[in-house]
Design a protein around this motif. Sequence first.
Motif, short mmCIF file in Angstrom:
data_model
loop_
_atom_site.label_atom_id
_atom_site.label_comp_id
_atom_site.label_asym_id
_atom_site.label_seq_id
_atom_site.Cartn_x
_atom_site.Cartn_y
_atom_site.Cartn_z
N SER A 200 0.81 -1.22 0.00
CA SER A 200 0.00 0.00 0.00
C SER A 200 0.85 1.27 0.00
N ARG A 201 1.68 1.41 -1.03
CA ARG A 201 2.51 2.61 -1.18
C ARG A 201 1.80 3.61 -2.08
N LYS A 202 1.33 4.71 -1.52
CA LYS A 202 0.52 5.68 -2.25
C LYS A 202 1.30 6.44 -3.32
N ASP A 203 2.61 6.54 -3.15
CA ASP A 203 3.42 7.30 -4.10
C ASP A 203 3.98 6.43 -5.23
N LEU A 204 3.63 5.15 -5.21
CA LEU A 204 4.13 4.24 -6.22
C LEU A 204 2.99 3.66 -7.05
N VAL A 205 3.32 3.24 -8.27
CA VAL A 205 2.38 2.54 -9.14
C VAL A 205 3.06 1.27 -9.63
N ALA A 206 2.28 0.34 -10.13
CA ALA A 206 2.83 -0.91 -10.65
C ALA A 206 2.31 -1.16 -12.05
N ARG A 207 3.20 -1.63 -12.91
CA ARG A 207 2.83 -1.98 -14.27
C ARG A 207 3.27 -3.42 -14.54
N THR A 208 2.47 -4.14 -15.34
CA THR A 208 2.76 -5.55 -15.63
C THR A 208 4.13 -5.69 -16.28
N LEU A 209 4.89 -6.69 -15.84
CA LEU A 209 6.20 -6.96 -16.42
C LEU A 209 6.01 -7.85 -17.65
#
Length: 262
Positions: free
Chosen positions: A132-141
Amino acid sequence: MTEALTIAFVPGVSPAKWARVWRERFPDVELRLRPIGADEVDETLAGEADMVFAREPVAEVHNAIPLWTETAVVAMPKDSSLADRAEVDLTTTDVHVVDAGPVPADVDATLDLVEANVGVAVLPQSLFRAASRKDLVARTLAGAPGTRILLAWRTEDASESTEEFIGVVRGRTANSSRGGQDQPGGTDRADGTGSRPSTAGSGSSSGSGSRGGKATAANSRTTAKRGATKGTSGKTGGGKAGRGKVQRGMKGKPKRGSKGNR
């Protein structure tokens, strides 16, 4: 059944939905849930836990059922130049990789570095969401096989309760009996009348024609056709037609983790 069943689980895995089903279906058997670290699987199984939800790989000495595969993602700051992409191919991207995964040894420390804009990191999507890091996003590898979640246990800990829990995890209903579809280590078999072997004499008490009603009817039609075109009566061969290969296939060896191996 034992009076209690202890299920441990690694970070990113939630057994809540199975716990609800268990407590409704087996209220007399206490279900204890225990969160553990990713590297504590062997120690936990040697201790109080009967079964563990873990990530592959697990020690070969354990029985294991593969459940699902997690998506591998790349964690990055929201303002990263990669954030506008649906998926990221790190082999064609000029970016510093803090941890190439598939599972960082210390997820929090790794994401701290990503948050500080040191680079990006690869990890399972479930672990990224749990952080739950609000300043980060994740994209599919792109092109990543992902990580597989297993349900593991030791042979000596097998019991009626562990068998029942396997059934709950694999979606067996309260009214269905435990059968081949709950054998650990493989895909569930289709549950229907087509999977049940036919028995001789179930539809008739006369000779070989008692096997396989559908096959006998088909042979009768064949006989009638031959008689019409060739003027001969022919043999129906009803006895042989009732022997389906599918029944022979129902006797396969139990897969790894099945109680049939013990």
